[in-house]
Motif scaffolding. Structure first.
Motif, short mmCIF file in Angstrom:
data_model
loop_
_atom_site.label_atom_id
_atom_site.label_comp_id
_atom_site.label_asym_id
_atom_site.label_seq_id
_atom_site.Cartn_x
_atom_site.Cartn_y
_atom_site.Cartn_z
N LEU A 12 -1.15 4.52 -1.46
CA LEU A 12 -1.26 3.28 -0.71
C LEU A 12 -2.52 3.27 0.16
CD1 LEU A 12 2.45 2.65 0.39
CD2 LEU A 12 1.15 1.51 -1.43
N TRP A 18 -1.65 -2.79 6.67
CA TRP A 18 -1.37 -3.04 5.25
C TRP A 18 -0.54 -1.91 4.67
CZ3 TRP A 18 -2.18 -0.89 0.49
CH2 TRP A 18 -2.09 -1.73 -0.63
N ILE A 66 -0.22 -5.93 -5.74
CA ILE A 66 -1.51 -5.30 -5.46
C ILE A 66 -2.59 -5.78 -6.42
CG2 ILE A 66 -2.76 -3.11 -5.53
CD1 ILE A 66 -0.31 -1.74 -4.38
N VAL A 113 5.88 -4.31 -4.78
CA VAL A 113 4.61 -3.92 -4.15
C VAL A 113 3.53 -3.76 -5.21
CG1 VAL A 113 3.43 -2.11 -2.85
CG2 VAL A 113 5.73 -2.83 -2.19
N LYS A 139 3.41 -2.08 3.26
CA LYS A 139 3.72 -1.70 1.88
C LYS A 139 4.62 -0.46 1.84
CE LYS A 139 1.26 -4.94 0.01
NZ LYS A 139 1.02 -5.70 1.27
#
Length: 235
Positions: free
Chosen positions: A58, A76, A96, A92, A80
């Protein structure tokens, strides 16, 4: 290695009454081997992927949308990560890639975002962290890495340490027993087993003859006769 771990786990739980959990870093071959061992032993193993590994993906994806050091990147990742912990890894991942496309990121710039999305989609089966947290299962390998540092590195990674395999294996087992507070129980077992192996098995019916004190009056008359020093030395 997976086979040896499975054998040790089965010695601890031969009737398969406990819940078996495998905490992994996401390596595909590793998961395949765990699944094969579980199938061979006719049991169910819950495979959980380390959440810290998810965070690394991530964070790399966040730099596709925000500059390094920007507080927005941290927010962010925070959002997530909470979504993944809530069991929404697939959602998720699905968000993206479109976000990278919407921002017109070049293939080079969006590489880490695509990689993170692919990882979440491919591993979502093993990212059921809500179930793990509800059942109290571990979702991070920190405790394992800490144990490795304490048991192995603190003893083996010292100046001048030179050894083979058998010595460290014995030392690490003793360190594990000490850390777990089980050394006294082990040492009692060890002494009893050693006596049985080295003494009891050498006597009829595994019974060691009792020791009796022998006094001078119970000796044969000739046994108490003093002999000249030279004769004793020759004898």
């Amino acid at each position: 290695m997976i086979g040896q771990i499975s054998e040790q786990a089965e010695r601890r739980d031969p009737c398969h009454r406990q819940t078996w959990i495998a905490l992994v870093d996401g390596n595909a071959h590793q998961i395949t081997r765990i699944t094969a061992e579980a199938r061979q032993r006719k049991l169910t193993v819950a495979v959980v992927i380390d959440f810290l590994g998810v965070l690394e993906y991530l964070w790399s994806a966040a730099l596709c949308f925000h500059k390094e050091g920007n507080p927005a990147a941290e927010q962010w990742v925070h959002d997530k990560a909470l979504a993944v912990l809530d069991g929404k890894a697939g959602i998720v991942a699905a968000a993206i890639r479109p976000a990278a496309t919407k921002r017109n990121r070049t293939p080079e710039k969006r590489l880490n975002a695509d990689r993170a999305a692919g990882y979440l989609l491919n591993k979502k089966r093993h990212l059921d962290h809500p179930t793990a947290l509800t059942n109290g299962w571990p979702i991070g390998t920190g405790i394992i890495k800490g144990a490795c540092r304490h048991l192995v590195k603190d003893r083996m990674d010292i100046t001048g340490a030179r050894c083979g395999l058998d010595g460290p294996e014995a030392i690490l087992k003793l360190r594990a027993l000490t850390s777990n507070g089980a050394f006294d129980a082990y040492w009692t077992y060890h002494l009893a087993h050693e006596r049985h192996r080295d003494h009891d098995l050498r006597y009829a019916n595994n019974v060691v003859a009792e020791r009796h004190a022998v006094t001078a009056d119970k000796l044969h008359p000739l046994a108490s006769t003093a002999l000249p020093l030279r004769t004793q030395q020759q004898a």
